[in-house]
Enzyme design. Structure first.
Site: not given
Length: 421
Positions: A260, A275, A347, A350, A388
Site C-alpha cells: 500500500r 504503517r 487496530e 478490520s 502488528r
C-alpha cells in the site's frame, strides 16, 4: 456496487445513508442519466420493431416483383438511426456505470451515526493489561536493540516505510504466519495462495478501483496492480461465475505480502512497523447466503480475535460509526490490540460485511434453493495483520533486560525457543 434500480427507486433513502458517511454525491445526475437511458432504450426498441415490419414488406415486394429501392433506402436509414442511438445508449450506460462505481455501500441500520473514529463505540474488551515494574519501550526500540528488524537498511534498499526482518525477527514473523494459518484451517477455512499481481477488473470487483487508485502500487508496463490485501484476489476467485448452492458458505484463509502506498498518511506512524508500504497479513474471506451474513460476521470477528486470545494479547473490539466506515463496507468491527510501549490500543484487524456490494461489482452469483440466480454476501477480516501482531508481542512480552518472552502457543513454531535475546 449498488443496484441502479434500487438507487433510482429509493433515491432519498440512499442519499440519506450516503450523507451519514459525511459523503456527498450528485444523485440528480443519476436520475437524469437513467431517464435518458430509458428513453433511448424505448426509441431503439420502437425502431427495431419498425425495421422488422419494413423487412417483412421487403420480402413481400420481392415475391410480387415490385421495386424495393425506396423501401431498402428506408431500411438503411432506420439501421443508421439505430446504430446512432445504440452508440449514444452505450455512452450513457458507461457514464452511469462510472458514477455507480463511485457510490459507497449502504450503511447497515445497526451502524452508529458519527463523524469519525472518536465516535466509534467499544463493544467488547478482553484481557488484563500487564502492570510493568519498569517503563515499557516501544517496539522499534526493542527490535533495534535485539537486532531483529533493520529499519534503516530497509529504507536504503527501497525507501521509507520498508523494513528488513532478520534472525529471530524473521523466525518470529514466520512462526506467526504458520500459527495463524493452522489455527484458521482448524476452524474450517480453506487455505488459498493467490497471485500477488492482479488486473484492474479484479481491483474494481472489491472496490479498490476506481476510487482508491492513488493508494495502489501499479506495474504500468503490464497493467497489473500489487495487491493491498488478499481480500482482492480471494474474493474475486468466483468473479463472473455462478456458484452452486451446496458450495456455500465458502470460507477462505490466505497469507500474502500486501502493498500500500499509504497516500495521505505521511507524517503518521513514521516510527516502527505500524504503517509500512509492504507488510504480511493473514486474511479471512467468506462468501455466504445473504440471510447468514450478519451471523457470519460475528463468527469471523471472533475467529480473528481468537488469535489474540491464544497469544495472550489484550484487545478491544469497536464498531465503526458511519463517518469512519470504509467505502465498500456496510458494517465493520475493528479489533484493536493493546500496546504498552505506546500506551494505547491500535487496530490489528478490520472485519467487515459488504453484503452484496462486492458481489454485484464482481458479478459473483449463486443459485439458491429455488434455482434463482442471486448475489451472495461477501465478508473479510484480517486474521491477523502479522507485523502488528509481531510488534504487539514485542511490547507486551518485553522484559526489563530488553529480551522478549515467546508466547507458549508459538514455541512449537519457534523450534522450542522461549525467549528472544
Amino acid at each position: 456496487m449498488l443496484d441502479l434500480k434500487f438507487v433510482v427507486n429509493n433515491i432519498d433513502y440512499v442519499k440519506q445513508k450516503t450523507l451519514q458517511r459525511n459523503y456527498e454525491f450528485d444523485f440528480e445526475k443519476i436520475v437524469a442519466l437513467d431517464l435518458k437511458r430509458r428513453g433511448l432504450i424505448q426509441k431503439v426498441e420502437e425502431l427495431k420493431k419498425y425495421r422488422n415490419e419494413v423487412s417483412k414488406q421487403v420480402g413481400i415486394f420481392k415475391k410480387e416483383g415490385k421495386d424495393i429501392s425506396e423501401i431498402s433506402s428506408k431500411m438503411r436509414s432506420i439501421s443508421d438511426e439505430i446504430d446512432k442511438l445504440d452508440k449514444e445508449l452505450f455512452e450513457v450506460q458507461q457514464q452511469l456505470n462510472d458514477i455507480m462505481l463511485m457510490i459507497p455501500n449502504i450503511i447497515d441500520d445497526s451502524v452508529p451515526i458519527g463523524n469519525d473514529e472518536n465516535d466509534n463505540p467499544e463493544v467488547k474488551k478482553w484481557g488484563e493489561t500487564r502492570v510493568f515494574t519498569f517503563t515499557p519501550k516501544p517496539h522499534w526500540e526493542i527490535a533495534e536493540k535485539l537486532d531483529i528488524v533493520d529499519f534503516e537498511r530497509g529504507a536504503k534498499l527501497s525507501k521509507s516505510r520498508f523494513s528488513i526482518y532478520k534472525g529471530m525477527g524473521s523466525r518470529l514473523e514466520r512462526a506467526l504466519i504458520n500459527f495463524m494459518l493452522d489455527t484458521h484451517i482448524a476452524k474450517g477455512y480453506t487455505e488459498i495462495i493467490p497471485p500477488l499481481l492482479v488486473n484492474a477488473k479484479t481491483m474494481t470487483g472489491t472496490g479498490q478501483l476506481p476510487k482508491f487508485e492513488e493508494e495502489l502500487f501499479k506495474c504500468e508496463r503490464d497493467e497489473l496492480y500489487l495487491i493491498p490485501t488478499a481480500e482482492v484476489p480471494v474474493t474475486n476467485i468466483y468473479a463472473d461465475e455462478i456458484i452452486d448452492y451446496d458450495k456455500l458458505p465458502l470460507n477462505f484463509v490466505s497469507y500474502t505480502p500486501c502493498f500500500r502506498r499509504e497516500a495521505g498518511s505521511y507524517g503518521k506512524d513514521v516510527r516502527g512497523l505500524i504503517r509500512q508500504h509492504q507488510f504480511n497479513k493473514v486474511e479471512l474471506v467468506k462468501i455466504v447466503e445473504p440471510e447468514r451474513s450478519m451471523e457470519e460476521l460475528e463468527i469471523l470477528t471472533d475467529n480473528a480475535a481468537e488469535i489474540l486470545r491464544l497469544l495472550g494479547l489484550p484487545y478491544r473490539i469497536i464498531k465503526l460509526c458511519s463517518g469512519d466506515l470504509g467505502f465498500s463496507s456496510s458494517i465493520t468491527y475493528d479489533i484493536e490490540v493493546w500496546l504498552p510501549g505506546q500506551n494505547c490500543y491500535r487496530e490489528i484487524s478490520s472485519c467487515s460485511n459488504f453484503k452484496d456490494f462486492q458481489s454485484r461489482r464482481a458479478k459473483i452469483r449463486y443459485r439458491d434453493k429455488n434455482k434463482n440466480v442471486v448475489f451472495p454476501h461477501t465478508l473479510n477480516g484480517s486474521g491477523l495483520a502479522v507485523g502488528r501482531t509481531f510488534l504487539a508481542i514485542l511490547e507486551n512480552y518485553q522484559q526489563e533486560d530488553g529480551s522478549v518472552v515467546v508466547p507458549d502457543v508459538l514455541k512449537p513454531y519457534m523450534g522450542g525457543i522461549d525467549i528472544i535475546k
